[in-house]
Structure formats: C-alpha cells, structure tokens
Design a protein around this motif. Structure first.
Motif, PDB file in Angstrom:
ATOM      1  N   SER A 146      11.271  -0.338  -9.861  1.00  0.00           N
ATOM      2  CA  SER A 146      11.324  -0.851 -11.231  1.00  0.00           C
ATOM      3  C   SER A 146      10.544   0.017 -12.207  1.00  0.00           C
ATOM      4  CB  SER A 146      10.773  -2.271 -11.276  1.00  0.00           C
ATOM      5  OG  SER A 146      11.561  -3.147 -10.519  1.00  0.00           O
ATOM      6  N   ALA A 147       9.478   0.628 -11.731  1.00  0.00           N
ATOM      7  CA  ALA A 147       8.655   1.465 -12.606  1.00  0.00           C
ATOM      8  C   ALA A 147       9.308   2.816 -12.892  1.00  0.00           C
ATOM      9  CB  ALA A 147       7.280   1.688 -11.970  1.00  0.00           C
ATOM     10  N   ASP A 171       5.788  -8.310   1.599  1.00  0.00           N
ATOM     11  CA  ASP A 171       4.863  -7.588   0.717  1.00  0.00           C
ATOM     12  C   ASP A 171       5.283  -6.123   0.550  1.00  0.00           C
ATOM     13  OD1 ASP A 171       3.278  -9.799   0.178  1.00  0.00           O
ATOM     14  OD2 ASP A 171       1.837  -9.341   1.756  1.00  0.00           O
ATOM     15  N   LEU A 177       8.241  -6.033  -1.729  1.00  0.00           N
ATOM     16  CA  LEU A 177       7.824  -6.267  -3.109  1.00  0.00           C
ATOM     17  C   LEU A 177       7.210  -5.006  -3.707  1.00  0.00           C
ATOM     18  CD1 LEU A 177       7.682  -8.277  -5.392  1.00  0.00           C
ATOM     19  CD2 LEU A 177       5.491  -9.070  -4.499  1.00  0.00           C
ATOM     20  N   LYS A 178       6.418  -4.290  -2.942  1.00  0.00           N
ATOM     21  CA  LYS A 178       5.837  -3.034  -3.427  1.00  0.00           C
ATOM     22  C   LYS A 178       6.929  -1.997  -3.689  1.00  0.00           C
ATOM     23  CE  LYS A 178       1.290  -3.679  -1.500  1.00  0.00           C
ATOM     24  NZ  LYS A 178       0.301  -3.324  -0.527  1.00  0.00           N
ATOM     25  N   LYS A 179       7.934  -1.952  -2.811  1.00  0.00           N
ATOM     26  CA  LYS A 179       9.053  -1.033  -3.021  1.00  0.00           C
ATOM     27  C   LYS A 179       9.803  -1.404  -4.308  1.00  0.00           C
ATOM     28  CE  LYS A 179      11.863  -0.373   0.506  1.00  0.00           C
ATOM     29  NZ  LYS A 179      13.072  -0.384   1.385  1.00  0.00           N
ATOM     30  N   TYR A 180      10.019  -2.704  -4.509  1.00  0.00           N
ATOM     31  CA  TYR A 180      10.662  -3.184  -5.733  1.00  0.00           C
ATOM     32  C   TYR A 180       9.872  -2.737  -6.962  1.00  0.00           C
ATOM     33  CZ  TYR A 180      11.151  -6.451  -9.595  1.00  0.00           C
ATOM     34  OH  TYR A 180      11.255  -7.002 -10.862  1.00  0.00           O
ATOM     35  N   GLU A 181       8.547  -2.878  -6.922  1.00  0.00           N
ATOM     36  CA  GLU A 181       7.712  -2.492  -8.050  1.00  0.00           C
ATOM     37  C   GLU A 181       7.804  -0.997  -8.332  1.00  0.00           C
ATOM     38  OE1 GLU A 181       3.980  -4.118  -6.756  1.00  0.00           O
ATOM     39  OE2 GLU A 181       4.496  -6.128  -7.423  1.00  0.00           O
ATOM     40  N   GLY A 237      12.113  -9.540  -5.503  1.00  0.00           N
ATOM     41  CA  GLY A 237      11.794  -9.173  -6.877  1.00  0.00           C
ATOM     42  C   GLY A 237      12.905  -9.534  -7.847  1.00  0.00           C
ATOM     43  N   ASN A 255      19.422  -3.030  -7.192  1.00  0.00           N
ATOM     44  CA  ASN A 255      18.710  -1.757  -7.068  1.00  0.00           C
ATOM     45  C   ASN A 255      19.656  -0.564  -6.919  1.00  0.00           C
ATOM     46  OD1 ASN A 255      16.210  -3.067  -7.114  1.00  0.00           O
ATOM     47  ND2 ASN A 255      16.257  -3.401  -4.918  1.00  0.00           N
ATOM     48  N   THR A 259      15.628  -3.635  -1.165  1.00  0.00           N
ATOM     49  CA  THR A 259      14.468  -4.530  -1.080  1.00  0.00           C
ATOM     50  C   THR A 259      14.886  -5.925  -0.619  1.00  0.00           C
ATOM     51  OG1 THR A 259      14.665  -5.256  -3.376  1.00  0.00           O
ATOM     52  CG2 THR A 259      13.277  -3.307  -2.953  1.00  0.00           C
TER      53      THR A 259
END
Length: 82
Positions: free
Chosen positions: A80-81, A70, A73-77, A43, A21, A39
């Motif tokens: 990534s976006a 969780d 994982l949301k931070k990773y998403e 992920g 990251n 993170t």
C-alpha cells in the motif's frame, strides 16, 4: 500463506479483477498468483476474494509460502505504501 491457482483453473477470468493487490495475472496456460503481492486480502477484506468467486474451487493456500496474519498485514502495508 499466499494463495496459489491449481491446474484445475478453467481460465474463467473472474478472479483477476477481484484481487485488490493485482497479484493475479494470466499465465501461459492458467492464471497465476504472485506470492509477493498476495496477502490473502488481509488489509482489504475478511476473506480472500478470489476464493469466493472461483467457480471450480482451485485456489488453495500455497503450502510452500507459510505466512502469519501479522506477516500478511505487514506485506499489505508495504504494498500500500508503494
């Protein structure tokens, strides 16, 4: 939890390229981890890669940044976006 680098860091340069990251960068005296980007490798990998390669074991969990898997994982998403 995000990870942090303690003052035991010897600036060996092995952790920075391992971070998927780009959360690790050179600070004024030692490497630092941006908690907004860390993170714990959720992920990407099963274990934090910086901890795996650190020769002096100076990358513990940051007790001031409590996050669940969780949340990580949301931070990773989100990262990534972007």
């Amino acid at each position: 939890m995000a990870l942090m680098i303690t003052d035991e860091c010897i600036n060996c340069d092995v952790c920075e390229p391992e971070c998927p990251n780009d959360a690790i960068s050179a600070g004024e005296e030692i490497y630092v981890i941006d908690p907004n980007l860390c993170t714990e490798c959720v992920g990407h990998f099963d274990e934090p890669q910086c901890q795996q390669v650190c020769p002096v074991d100076c990358i513990p969990l940051d007790p001031t940044r409590s996050e669940t898997r969780d949340q990580l994982l949301k931070k990773y998403e989100l990262i990534s976006a972007a």
